[in-house]
Design a protein around this motif. Structure first.
Motif, short mmCIF file in Angstrom:
data_model
loop_
_atom_site.label_atom_id
_atom_site.label_comp_id
_atom_site.label_asym_id
_atom_site.label_seq_id
_atom_site.Cartn_x
_atom_site.Cartn_y
_atom_site.Cartn_z
N UNK A 211 -1.04 -11.55 7.58
CA UNK A 211 -0.82 -10.15 7.22
C UNK A 211 -1.86 -9.21 7.81
N UNK A 212 -2.91 -9.77 8.39
CA UNK A 212 -3.88 -8.94 9.08
C UNK A 212 -5.10 -8.59 8.26
N UNK A 213 -6.18 -8.26 8.96
CA UNK A 213 -7.43 -7.93 8.29
C UNK A 213 -7.34 -6.62 7.53
N UNK A 214 -6.53 -5.69 8.01
CA UNK A 214 -6.38 -4.41 7.30
C UNK A 214 -5.81 -4.63 5.91
N UNK A 215 -4.81 -5.52 5.80
CA UNK A 215 -4.25 -5.84 4.48
C UNK A 215 -5.32 -6.47 3.60
N UNK A 216 -6.08 -7.40 4.16
CA UNK A 216 -7.11 -8.08 3.38
C UNK A 216 -8.16 -7.09 2.85
N UNK A 217 -8.59 -6.16 3.71
CA UNK A 217 -9.62 -5.19 3.30
C UNK A 217 -9.13 -4.27 2.21
N UNK A 234 -2.45 -11.06 -4.01
CA UNK A 234 -3.12 -9.81 -3.65
C UNK A 234 -2.13 -8.67 -3.68
N UNK A 235 -2.61 -7.50 -4.16
CA UNK A 235 -1.81 -6.27 -4.12
C UNK A 235 -2.63 -5.20 -3.42
N UNK A 249 5.76 -9.48 -0.13
CA UNK A 249 6.07 -10.91 -0.16
C UNK A 249 5.87 -11.45 -1.57
N UNK A 250 6.91 -12.07 -2.12
CA UNK A 250 6.82 -12.70 -3.43
C UNK A 250 7.37 -14.11 -3.32
N UNK A 251 6.62 -15.06 -3.86
CA UNK A 251 7.03 -16.47 -3.83
C UNK A 251 7.07 -16.99 -5.27
N UNK A 252 8.16 -17.62 -5.62
CA UNK A 252 8.31 -18.21 -6.95
C UNK A 252 8.37 -19.72 -6.77
N UNK A 278 5.70 6.52 -0.88
CA UNK A 278 4.95 5.37 -0.37
C UNK A 278 5.34 4.10 -1.14
N UNK A 279 5.20 2.98 -0.47
CA UNK A 279 5.54 1.70 -1.08
C UNK A 279 4.33 0.78 -1.06
N UNK A 280 4.15 0.00 -2.12
CA UNK A 280 3.00 -0.92 -2.13
C UNK A 280 3.26 -2.14 -1.27
N UNK A 281 2.20 -2.72 -0.76
CA UNK A 281 2.27 -4.02 -0.08
C UNK A 281 1.66 -5.06 -1.02
N UNK A 282 2.18 -6.28 -0.97
CA UNK A 282 1.65 -7.32 -1.83
C UNK A 282 2.05 -8.69 -1.32
N UNK A 283 1.27 -9.66 -1.71
CA UNK A 283 1.58 -11.06 -1.45
C UNK A 283 1.27 -11.80 -2.74
N UNK A 284 2.30 -12.13 -3.50
CA UNK A 284 2.12 -12.69 -4.83
C UNK A 284 2.81 -14.04 -4.96
N UNK A 285 2.14 -14.93 -5.70
CA UNK A 285 2.66 -16.27 -5.93
C UNK A 285 2.85 -16.45 -7.43
N UNK A 286 4.10 -16.62 -7.81
CA UNK A 286 4.44 -16.80 -9.24
C UNK A 286 4.79 -18.26 -9.46
N UNK A 287 4.22 -18.83 -10.49
CA UNK A 287 4.56 -20.22 -10.83
C UNK A 287 4.97 -20.29 -12.29
#
Length: 595
Positions: A211-217, A234-235, A249-252, A278-287
């Motif tokens: 997702x790139x360093x910009x997303x991480x920062x 991360x959100x 990105x959402x993973x279940x 505007x829309x949020x970006x996120x990478x979340x893992x749901x278990x």
């Protein structure tokens, strides 16, 4: 017309229409098989965006010689054996129809070797005709080579897009599965050139790579649990949100999903801090336990159904909203915060892992009570050119004791407050910041059903539309609960007797007209229920300090302290940033110090 049983090949081709809509869909099914087989290294080779060729090689557990033909048969799988297995699926694939569907519309070569086998075996299938297994050479694992997708269904092939478009979908499929499986190495090549190479790594490193360093920062880490339900990932910080939805990105349970319930929960969590569209970006893992989610809803398996959908919605909403609402108090400003369009500027939002307790209802700045008695050590003067200068920037105790937003230095053009903290320079939009402070206090007061009112010395009369006067007449008591005491003095006039105490410095006429406009559009009942926050945001905007209001240094510092203790203090009510950080390192770079 008589009823007849369809041929197996035609049945598979019909099934392919549901499972394999484009090359990326076929690639997804094959990659999921590799992951289910325990592969730790997967190599993907594409030609012409996957239309001409899709070749996937892995180092998984492999397929036995006698089961190669079964692997290409409809509804044959090693992943489930009973209804009980289907109700708690733990694997990515489970229907056993993907390979058969792909084989019905392409030329397929399947080669595999088990970990204990002497050598590999290979079969070929074209147009439903399957060859006998033949010996082959390869290490343990499986290779599947798909060529000429839709060669025997030309009508379907016409619906495919350009090569670049189909490749982009395939690459996104690889990235999604790579995000969910950081312990697996992925290599993606297109037309003979390597496009992506990911080594097995930590989840954080994989997110940075994909997702790139910009997303991480620009992200905040999420980690919350409620019983067996957990979310991590991360959100994006609100100030770094964009109009794009590409980075959602959402993973279940390891499966990438597009679920309306999840999207709605996250959108609601951001509702009070995002600017316009505007829309949020996120990478979340749901278990959660496999039996708590139904993955057998859609052929592509991207849609799911939760058994307790409301519980999942509320859990996600509160987990993310709590992070976004956390005040600045007690947090260090991160050195690696985000960089926005303004070079060197960082958006003012720093979130701890837990939000503070709700603020108590107290006096909003009147403008702000002077803080000189607290020994801040400030002396100020007005330069006469729109900038108030501080003679002493920090208390003698030193930089390390500075609060997160530091101490005020000056007011710029009656709009911005300049402050110094341990990291460097802080710039504050005083109207936007005060607007958030007032807004949060109004929400807290209304939740506690304790909105103090300020009685006007002389009631203010204003002329209104007859329809507006008729609309508010039955709801005067409801309006009194939010601090407005109004009386209808004639069919076209209203008297304002009190306004919310937090808004006592606002123009009572403009404040009342704003309420009446909202009432005219939505009605009082809806306004005080589903649109309550929108109404309070409008009121807070009227009650916030305006541009060109000269503030003394103690008043500026009082505003900074209020911001630090206010939830969601990094954004105004409309989602715009309230402050930015410029580090000393960035300032040194601007002036080329040390070069």
């Amino acid at each position: 017309m008589s009823i007849r049983v369809l041929p197996d090949v035609l049945i598979s081709q019909i099934a392919a229409g549901e499972v394999v809509e484009r090359p990326a869909a076929a690639l997804k099914e094959i990659l999921e098989n590799s992951l289910d087989a325990g592969a730790t290294d997967i190599q993907v080779d594409l030609e012409q965006g996957g239309i001409k060729r899709i070749r996937v090689a892995d180092n998984g557990s492999g397929i036995a010689r006698d089961e190669l033909a079964l692997a290409l048969t409809r509804h044959a799988t090693s992943k489930i054996a009973s209804l009980a297995d289907l109700e708690q699926v733990a694997s990515l694939g489970f229907r056993g129809e993907a390979l058969a569907s792909i084989a019905a519309i392409a030329r397929v070569q399947l080669g595999s070797r088990g970990t204990d086998a002497e050598h590999a075996w290979e079969v070929r299938i074209e147009g439903g005709r399957l060859s006998e297994p033949a010996p082959a050479a390869r290490a343990a694992g499986t290779t599947i080579d798909i060529q000429d997708l839709f060669f025997n269904t030309p009508a379907r092939r016409k619906f495919l897009k350009a090569e670049a478009t189909e490749y982009a979908h395939c690459a996104e499929t690889v990235r999604r599965l790579a995000l969910a499986n950081p312990q697996v190495a992925f290599t993606l090549s297109h037309n003979g050139r390597v496009q992506l190479r990911l080594n097995a790594d930590s989840a954080a490193a994989r997110v940075r790579q994909v997702m790139g360093e910009a997303f991480e920062r620009n992200t905040i880490a999420v980690d919350a649990a409620a019983g067996a339900l957990r979310v991590s990932g991360w959100v994006i910080r609100p100030g770094a949100a964009t109009a794009s939805r590409d980075s959602q990105h959402v993973f279940v349970n390891g499966r990438y999903v597009r679920d309306k319930l999840i999207v709605h929960a996250l959108k609601e969590a951001y509702r009070d801090v995002l600017h316009h569209q505007l829309n949020p970006a996120y990478c979340l893992f749901i278990s959660l336990p496999p039996d708590a989610v139904d993955v057998n809803v859609h052929p592509a398996k991207t849609e799911i159904r939760f058994r307790d959908s409301r519980g999942v919605h509320q859990f996600l909403f509160h987990a993310v909203e709590r992070l976004l609402s956390a005040p600045v108090t007690g947090c260090a400003v991160p050195e690696a915060a985000s960089t926005l369009a303004v070079p060197g500027f960082r958006p003012g939002f720093v979130a701890p892992q837990q939000a503070s307790m709700p603020l108590q209802v107290n006096e909003a700045m009147a403008f702000y009570a002077p803080l000189a008695a607290q020994g801040s050590g400030f002396r100020g003067q007005d330069s006469g050119e729109g900038v108030a200068l501080a003679a002493q920037p920090f208390p003698e105790s030193g930089h390390g004791d500075a609060p997160p937003l530091g101490y005020a230095l000056a007011q710029l053009h009656g709009v911005y407050v300049l402050a110094q903290n341990a990291q460097g320079l802080v710039l504050v939009d005083m109207h936007a910041a005060h607007e958030r402070v007032v807004y949060e206090k109004l929400k807290t007061a209304l939740d506690a059903r304790a909105v103090p009112a300020q009685t006007l010395l002389i009631p203010v009369a204003l002329t209104v539309d007859a329809r507006d006067a008729a609309e508010i007449s039955p709801h005067l008591e409801s309006l009194r609960e939010i601090g407005f005491e109004l009386s209808v003095t004639s069919p076209t006039s209203v008297a304002v007797r009190s306004v919310p105490w937090l808004l006592k410095n606002a123009d009572p006429v403009e404040l009342t007209r704003a309420v009446l406009r909202e009432v005219a559009e939505f009605g009082v009942a809806r306004l005080l229920a589903e649109r309550r926050n929108e109404l309070l945001a409008t009121l807070a905007c009227h009650g916030a300090v305006r541009a060109n209001r000269h503030l003394t240094l103690p008043e500026m510092n009082a505003l900074l302290r209020e911001m630090e203790a206010t939830e969601r203090g990094g954004q105004c009510n409309h989602g715009r940033p309230t402050w930015f950080q410029v580090s000393l390192r960035e300032l040194d770079a601007m002036f080329m110090r040390g070069r």
